[in-house]
Design an enzyme around this catalytic site. Structure first.
Site, PDB file in Angstrom:
ATOM      1  N   PHE A   1     -89.188  13.312 -31.884  1.00 48.63           N
ATOM      2  CA  PHE A   1     -88.084  12.754 -31.106  1.00 48.63           C
ATOM      3  C   PHE A   1     -88.110  11.236 -31.223  1.00 48.63           C
ATOM      4  O   PHE A   1     -89.174  10.623 -31.210  1.00 48.63           O
ATOM      5  CB  PHE A   1     -88.211  13.138 -29.620  1.00 48.63           C
ATOM      6  CG  PHE A   1     -87.990  14.595 -29.359  1.00 48.63           C
ATOM      7  CD1 PHE A   1     -86.708  15.103 -29.222  1.00 48.63           C
ATOM      8  CD2 PHE A   1     -89.060  15.461 -29.267  1.00 48.63           C
ATOM      9  CE1 PHE A   1     -86.506  16.453 -28.990  1.00 48.63           C
ATOM     10  CE2 PHE A   1     -88.870  16.812 -29.035  1.00 48.63           C
ATOM     11  CZ  PHE A   1     -87.586  17.312 -28.895  1.00 48.63           C
ATOM     12  N   CYS A   2     -86.919  10.662 -31.322  1.00 40.66           N
ATOM     13  CA  CYS A   2     -86.782   9.204 -31.259  1.00 40.66           C
ATOM     14  C   CYS A   2     -85.511   8.915 -30.477  1.00 40.66           C
ATOM     15  O   CYS A   2     -84.868   9.841 -29.966  1.00 40.66           O
ATOM     16  CB  CYS A   2     -86.776   8.569 -32.646  1.00 40.66           C
ATOM     17  SG  CYS A   2     -85.325   8.882 -33.642  1.00 40.66           S
ATOM     18  N   SER A   3     -85.132   7.679 -30.380  1.00 39.41           N
ATOM     19  CA  SER A   3     -83.990   7.345 -29.533  1.00 39.41           C
ATOM     20  C   SER A   3     -82.690   7.947 -30.067  1.00 39.41           C
ATOM     21  O   SER A   3     -81.876   8.437 -29.298  1.00 39.41           O
ATOM     22  CB  SER A   3     -83.861   5.841 -29.342  1.00 39.41           C
ATOM     23  OG  SER A   3     -83.757   5.198 -30.583  1.00 39.41           O
TER      24      SER A   3
ATOM     25  N   GLY B   1     -82.696   9.948 -33.303  1.00 45.01           N
ATOM     26  CA  GLY B   1     -82.955  11.087 -34.179  1.00 45.01           C
ATOM     27  C   GLY B   1     -82.767  10.780 -35.648  1.00 45.01           C
ATOM     28  O   GLY B   1     -83.034  11.623 -36.500  1.00 45.01           O
TER      29      GLY B   1
ATOM     30  N   LEU C   1     -83.842  11.974 -28.276  1.00 53.59           N
ATOM     31  CA  LEU C   1     -84.517  12.272 -27.019  1.00 53.59           C
ATOM     32  C   LEU C   1     -83.620  13.047 -26.054  1.00 53.59           C
ATOM     33  O   LEU C   1     -84.113  13.846 -25.268  1.00 53.59           O
ATOM     34  CB  LEU C   1     -85.025  10.983 -26.366  1.00 53.59           C
ATOM     35  CG  LEU C   1     -85.936  11.160 -25.161  1.00 53.59           C
ATOM     36  CD1 LEU C   1     -87.177  11.963 -25.526  1.00 53.59           C
ATOM     37  CD2 LEU C   1     -86.331   9.810 -24.592  1.00 53.59           C
TER      38      LEU C   1
END
Length: 100
Positions: A7-9, A11, A39
């Site tokens: 997950f990242c801010s 994607g 996220l």
């Protein structure tokens, strides 16, 4: 088969890392499915994961996610590995946490 979810801010930045991890996993014969998401999709994607990897830019969410999913392995991706898009290093770190 292990399911590894990053997950990242947004994607997007993790998608390149996923591709590199998949190539390493295939070469090593490691049976896994690796996905990247933003996220905001955590509640839909995390329940099926064996391990949740967080991009360094959202590391401040680690405690909250560990509390929300106490049965899951949760790891913040090393900033240097993330910056270098080190698929091998990130996969090895995830495997180690999983006990593989």
């Amino acid at each position: 088969m292990k399911k590894i979810v990053l997950f990242c801010s947004q994607g997007m930045s993790t998608s390149l890392l996923v591709n590199k991890m998949e190539k390493v996993a295939e070469k090593e014969g490691y049976d896994c499915k690796i996905e990247a998401h933003n996220l905001a999709s955590l509640s839909q994607k995390a329940p099926d994961a064996d391990i949740i990897l967080l991009g360094p830019q959202i590391r401040f969410n680690e405690k909250k996610i560990k509390k929300q999913y106490p049965e899951k392995k949760v790891m913040v991706i090393d900033m240097l590995m993330y910056g270098r898009m080190d698929g091998k290093g990130v996969l090895e770190s995830a495997k180690k946490l999983l006990g593989d």
